[in-house]
Design an enzyme around this catalytic site. Structure first.
Site, PDB file in Angstrom:
ATOM      1  N   GLU A  62      17.234   4.033   2.448  1.00  0.00           N
ATOM      2  CA  GLU A  62      15.666   3.538   2.585  1.00  0.00           C
ATOM      3  C   GLU A  62      15.036   3.858   4.465  1.00  0.00           C
ATOM      4  OE1 GLU A  62      12.851   2.291   1.622  1.00  0.00           O
ATOM      5  OE2 GLU A  62      11.994   1.583   3.170  1.00  0.00           O
ATOM      6  N   ASN A 102     -11.490   8.048 -11.702  1.00  0.00           N
ATOM      7  CA  ASN A 102      -9.135   7.658 -10.833  1.00  0.00           C
ATOM      8  C   ASN A 102      -8.214   8.151 -12.191  1.00  0.00           C
ATOM      9  OD1 ASN A 102      -6.818   7.147  -9.600  1.00  0.00           O
ATOM     10  ND2 ASN A 102      -6.839   5.720 -10.119  1.00  0.00           N
ATOM     11  N   GLY A 103      -7.770   9.471 -11.818  1.00  0.00           N
ATOM     12  CA  GLY A 103      -6.660   9.327 -13.395  1.00  0.00           C
ATOM     13  C   GLY A 103      -6.954  11.225 -13.566  1.00  0.00           C
ATOM     14  N   ARG A 161      -5.111   3.850   0.585  1.00  0.00           N
ATOM     15  CA  ARG A 161      -4.704   4.792  -0.421  1.00  0.00           C
ATOM     16  C   ARG A 161      -4.619   6.377  -0.345  1.00  0.00           C
ATOM     17  NH1 ARG A 161      -5.912   0.778  -5.178  1.00  0.00           N
ATOM     18  NH2 ARG A 161      -6.080   3.005  -6.642  1.00  0.00           N
ATOM     19  N   GLU A 182       9.534   9.798   6.297  1.00  0.00           N
ATOM     20  CA  GLU A 182       7.504   9.709   5.416  1.00  0.00           C
ATOM     21  C   GLU A 182       6.499   9.189   6.266  1.00  0.00           C
ATOM     22  OE1 GLU A 182       6.777   6.539   2.221  1.00  0.00           O
ATOM     23  OE2 GLU A 182       8.284   5.442   3.669  1.00  0.00           O
ATOM     24  N   LYS A 212      -0.384   5.439  -1.804  1.00  0.00           N
ATOM     25  CA  LYS A 212       0.067   4.021  -2.009  1.00  0.00           C
ATOM     26  C   LYS A 212       0.213   4.259  -2.933  1.00  0.00           C
ATOM     27  CE  LYS A 212       1.374   0.202  -0.232  1.00  0.00           C
ATOM     28  NZ  LYS A 212       2.870   0.339   0.523  1.00  0.00           N
ATOM     29  N   LYS A 245      12.295   6.474   5.444  1.00  0.00           N
ATOM     30  CA  LYS A 245      11.108   5.299   6.543  1.00  0.00           C
ATOM     31  C   LYS A 245      10.993   6.578   7.133  1.00  0.00           C
ATOM     32  CE  LYS A 245       9.258   2.244   3.962  1.00  0.00           C
ATOM     33  NZ  LYS A 245       9.797   2.659   3.801  1.00  0.00           N
ATOM     34  N   HIS A 268      32.994  15.140   2.685  1.00  0.00           N
ATOM     35  CA  HIS A 268      32.821  16.130   1.696  1.00  0.00           C
ATOM     36  C   HIS A 268      32.196  16.830   1.602  1.00  0.00           C
ATOM     37  CE1 HIS A 268      36.281  13.288  -0.064  1.00  0.00           C
ATOM     38  NE2 HIS A 268      35.695  12.715  -0.358  1.00  0.00           N
ATOM     39  N   CYS A 288      -6.529   7.463  -6.572  1.00  0.00           N
ATOM     40  CA  CYS A 288      -8.213   7.533  -5.772  1.00  0.00           C
ATOM     41  C   CYS A 288      -8.540   5.738  -5.892  1.00  0.00           C
ATOM     42  CB  CYS A 288      -8.819   8.206  -7.317  1.00  0.00           C
ATOM     43  SG  CYS A 288      -8.528  10.383  -7.477  1.00  0.00           S
ATOM     44  N   TRP A 294      -7.774  11.946  -4.012  1.00  0.00           N
ATOM     45  CA  TRP A 294      -6.809  12.489  -3.603  1.00  0.00           C
ATOM     46  C   TRP A 294      -6.741  13.676  -4.879  1.00  0.00           C
ATOM     47  CZ3 TRP A 294      -1.524  11.231  -5.856  1.00  0.00           C
ATOM     48  CH2 TRP A 294      -0.654  11.913  -4.653  1.00  0.00           C
TER      49      TRP A 294
HETATM   50  C1  AGP Z   1       7.690   3.630   0.329  1.00  0.00           C
HETATM   51  O1  AGP Z   1       7.599   3.368   1.458  1.00  0.00           O
HETATM   52  C2  AGP Z   1       6.516   4.618  -0.373  1.00  0.00           C
HETATM   53  N1  AGP Z   1       6.186   4.359  -0.141  1.00  0.00           N
HETATM   54  C3  AGP Z   1       7.068   5.457  -1.835  1.00  0.00           C
HETATM   55  O2  AGP Z   1       8.383   5.421  -1.695  1.00  0.00           O
HETATM   56  C4  AGP Z   1       6.877   3.827  -3.281  1.00  0.00           C
HETATM   57  O3  AGP Z   1       7.985   3.013  -2.641  1.00  0.00           O
HETATM   58  C5  AGP Z   1       6.694   4.417  -3.854  1.00  0.00           C
HETATM   59  O4  AGP Z   1       5.981   5.730  -4.599  1.00  0.00           O
HETATM   60  C6  AGP Z   1       7.134   3.292  -5.070  1.00  0.00           C
HETATM   61  O5  AGP Z   1       6.025   2.211  -5.426  1.00  0.00           O
HETATM   62  P1  AGP Z   1       5.708   1.416  -6.208  1.00  0.00           P
HETATM   63  O6  AGP Z   1       6.836   0.371  -5.363  1.00  0.00           O
HETATM   64  O7  AGP Z   1       4.538   1.312  -6.047  1.00  0.00           O
HETATM   65  O8  AGP Z   1       6.327   1.223  -7.389  1.00  0.00           O
END
Ligand code: AGP
Length: 613
Positions: free
Chosen positions: A486, A100-101, A27, A493, A608, A490, A509, A2, A74
């Site tokens: 990676e 938040n939490g 976020r 997501e 985020k 990308k 395999h 949040c 969120w």
């Molecule tokens: C990556 O594109 C994502 N947003 C997600 O995997 C992110 O890397 C992960 O949540 C870790 O976040 P951080 O680096 O802030 O710990």
């Protein structure tokens, strides 16, 4: 995760809070609201949906006054809706909270309060907070003491902000555990509260980061920080070097595109002040690492989540290859429950852009519990992962706003490369010639990344060819195997395409059964020690009718002759090649998402920083 914004001072809080919330949109959220004290009454506007909806509510029924608090939610407990959106009022209508939490004991608290006649107006865990504060106020406590008692009654991790119409000269806030930061901004005759720096950067660069189990009483003239037990704290005041513009999009369509293109600068910053190209040395002063300490290290465990974990998969190979120290990478959400074999001779190295990822912080705490040395590679200045570590390597990329991490992926690759050289040097296991050669290679990074970025138009053409793809495979080997993971993440997501990464050697395999003309395969095949193996992999895919998109080193006609599409990258020393092979994959995912008209900076279901388990 949040977003929270608070203001107290002579100005109208409404626009300050709304603009602050806009700076936190990255976020991820599903509802928004704000509360302002107007003519002695707390006025609230809130609804499900984006900030445009909240702005519409405020325009239709304006509110002006001070202090004020705002929130982007969120959803964790209770669906996104007006009744569950924050802020939440208590029964008297005189006290309001944003949070938040997760209140982990909210069910029992809700039952107790309901038994005492409290009527709940939402399905959230948060609402118990404001009712507990009102109960304490009714017993004769003031807002500060009522809040303190409440903060100690609720379980879980929280960022909390409260204000009362009966004590309009203050806002009370607290940080408990790792539910995202609480940043206090120091103004002139006014003060600010936020869950992250961008929300208040246009007003002040002087900030205080609340530590866990600390609370603050914020008036327009003063910020008083205390522990939850009431002991006064003298907080450190940080001066944030970022400027507000740095957190804006500039000429780019999306934060993600801007941040992809910022990597020449961000990597230059990553190197700044740490590499002496004359004597071929590395310094990482924030690690506070002596030669004696370095020699005593017997094992390094890297721990992180998502993209940061894939950066750690590269770092693991660099530390073993260059420093010859046993190194493993453990996903943080697994490490924290694995009863890991770490001790005082182990380093637990956390990687985190936000520095607030709950799983990563919990993994650090597990490492601490076992006596390990804690290091962290973190982007967010003053975040928990930076503060609780024994030593840190700041990523120094500037704010990363796009949910899909890009520059905060390449920075830790270089940070870990430098760390490996430093460790080997301090342990006396690296001869000078090799060290100088490894350090000299760092000089190439900004240029090769810049040249890879210049090929964006070519990548966009490949994105067009793949725009309707439903499934695809990413294959890599050795130092570039993590780049397959990676690159696939990308695409997953931000384009919502089912993209799967595999160590290329594993294909025979089983997974090779997936290959047909409907399964595009991205093969990461630069000139590195695994190049020939990748050639063979490309041939295996082509033999089964698959489409191959190859990431290849400029001039590699052998690959060009086999692949259906080529994403060219400049020649680069293999230990640093992941920094450049990832660039076209970042751009590919970005352009496929744009072509599909998707929300690149705020992909569905994502935040985020994931500050909940
Ligand atoms: C990556 O594109 C994502 N947003 C997600 O995997 C992110 O890397 C992960 O949540 C870790 O976040 P951080 O680096 O802030 O710990």
């Amino acid at each position: 995760m949040c977003g929270i914004v608070g203001y107290i001072g002579p100005r109208d809080a409404t626009p300050i809070v709304l603009n602050g919330l806009k700076k936190l949109e990255y976020r991820g959220y599903d509802s928004a609201g704000l509360a302002v004290l107007q003519d002695g009454r707390i006025e609230i506007r809130r609804d499900a949906g984006k900030l445009a909806r909240l702005t519409e509510l405020v325009n239709d029924s304006p509110i002006h006054g001070t202090p004020g608090v705002g929130h982007t939610r969120w959803a964790t407990h209770g669906a996104p809706s007006a009744r569950n959106a924050h802020p939440h009022l208590g029964a008297t209508g005189r006290v309001v909270v944003v949070h938040n939490g997760i209140v982990e004991n909210f069910l029992e608290l809700r039952e107790e309060l309901t038994a005492e006649g409290v009527v709940f107006n939402s399905d959230t865990d948060t609402e118990v907070i404001v009712h507990l504060v009102e109960h304490a106020l009714a017993s004769g406590l003031n807002l500060t003491e009522a809040s303190r008692r409440t903060f100690r009654e609720i379980a879980g991790a929280h960022g909390i902000v409260l204000m009362s119409a009966d004590e309009p000269d203050k806002i009370v806030c607290a940080r408990i555990g790792n539910a995202g930061g609480v940043v206090l901004g120091l103004g002139e005759g006014e003060n600010f509260i936020a869950s992250d720096i961008p929300a208040i950067l246009e007003h002040t660069r002087r900030v205080i980061f609340l530590e866990s189990h600390q609370m603050a009483v914020v008036t327009k003239e003063e910020i008083r920080v205390e522990t939850l037990e009431g002991a006064a704290v003298t907080p450190k005041i940080h001066n944030i070097a970022w400027d507000a513009a740095a957190a804006e999009k500039g000429e780019y369509r999306h934060f993600m595109q801007k941040e992809i293109h910022e990597q020449v600068r961000s990597l230059t910053e990553t190197l700044a002040g740490r590499v002496d190209f004359k004597d071929g040395s590395i310094s990482l002063p924030e690690l506070h690492l002596s030669s004696e300490q370095a020699r005593a290290i017997q094992k390094v465990t890297i721990t992180a989540c998502g993209t940061a974990a894939y950066a750690g998969m590269v770092g693991r190979q660099l530390i073993e290859n260059i420093a010859r120290i046993p190194c493993q990478m453990e996903i943080a959400s697994e490490f924290r429950y694995s009863n890991p074999i770490v001790d005082e001779h182990s380093v637990v190295l956390a990687i985190s852009q936000s520095g607030e990822t709950a799983d990563t912080l919990a993994a650090m705490e597990e490492g601490r519990r076992k006596g390990a040395i804690l290091w962290s590679i973190v982007n967010a200045v003053g975040s928990q992962a930076m503060r609780i570590a024994d030593g840190s390597i700041p990523m120094q990329t500037g704010p990363e706003i796009g949910v899909a991490s890009t520059k905060a992926f390449t920075a830790p690759l270089v940070d870990q490369y430098m760390l490996a050289i430093l460790l080997a040097d301090l342990r006396g296991t690296l001869d000078e010639k090799t060290r100088r050669s490894l350090v000299a290679d760092l000089r190439l990074i900004p240029d090769v990344v810049g040249r890879a970025l210049k090929r964006e138009a070519e990548v966009e053409k490949v994105a067009l060819a793949l725009k309707d793809v439903r499934d695809c495979l990413y294959l890599g080997r050795g130092i570039n195997m993590p780049i397959a993971y990676e690159g696939a993440l990308k695409l997953k997501e931000i384009s919502y395409v089912h993209a799967e990464a595999y160590p290329a050697g594993e294909m025979k395999h089983g997974p090779i059964a997936l290959i047909d003309e409907n399964m595009p395969v991205i093969c990461i095949a630069p000139k590195d020690p695994w190049h020939d193996k990748m050639i063979s992999q490309i041939q295996q895919v082509k033999a089964r009718g698959g489409m191959v998109i190859a990431v290849a080193t400029e001039g590699d006609e052998l690959v060009a002759g086999m692949a259906d599409h080529v994403l060219w990258v400049p020649e680069c020393p293999w230990k640093l090649s992941p920094v450049v092979t990832v660039i076209p994959l970042q751009l590919l995912a970005y352009h496929i998402a744009v072509i599909r008209g998707l929300d690149v900076d705020q992909p569905r279901n994502l935040a985020k920083s994931v500050t909940v388990e």
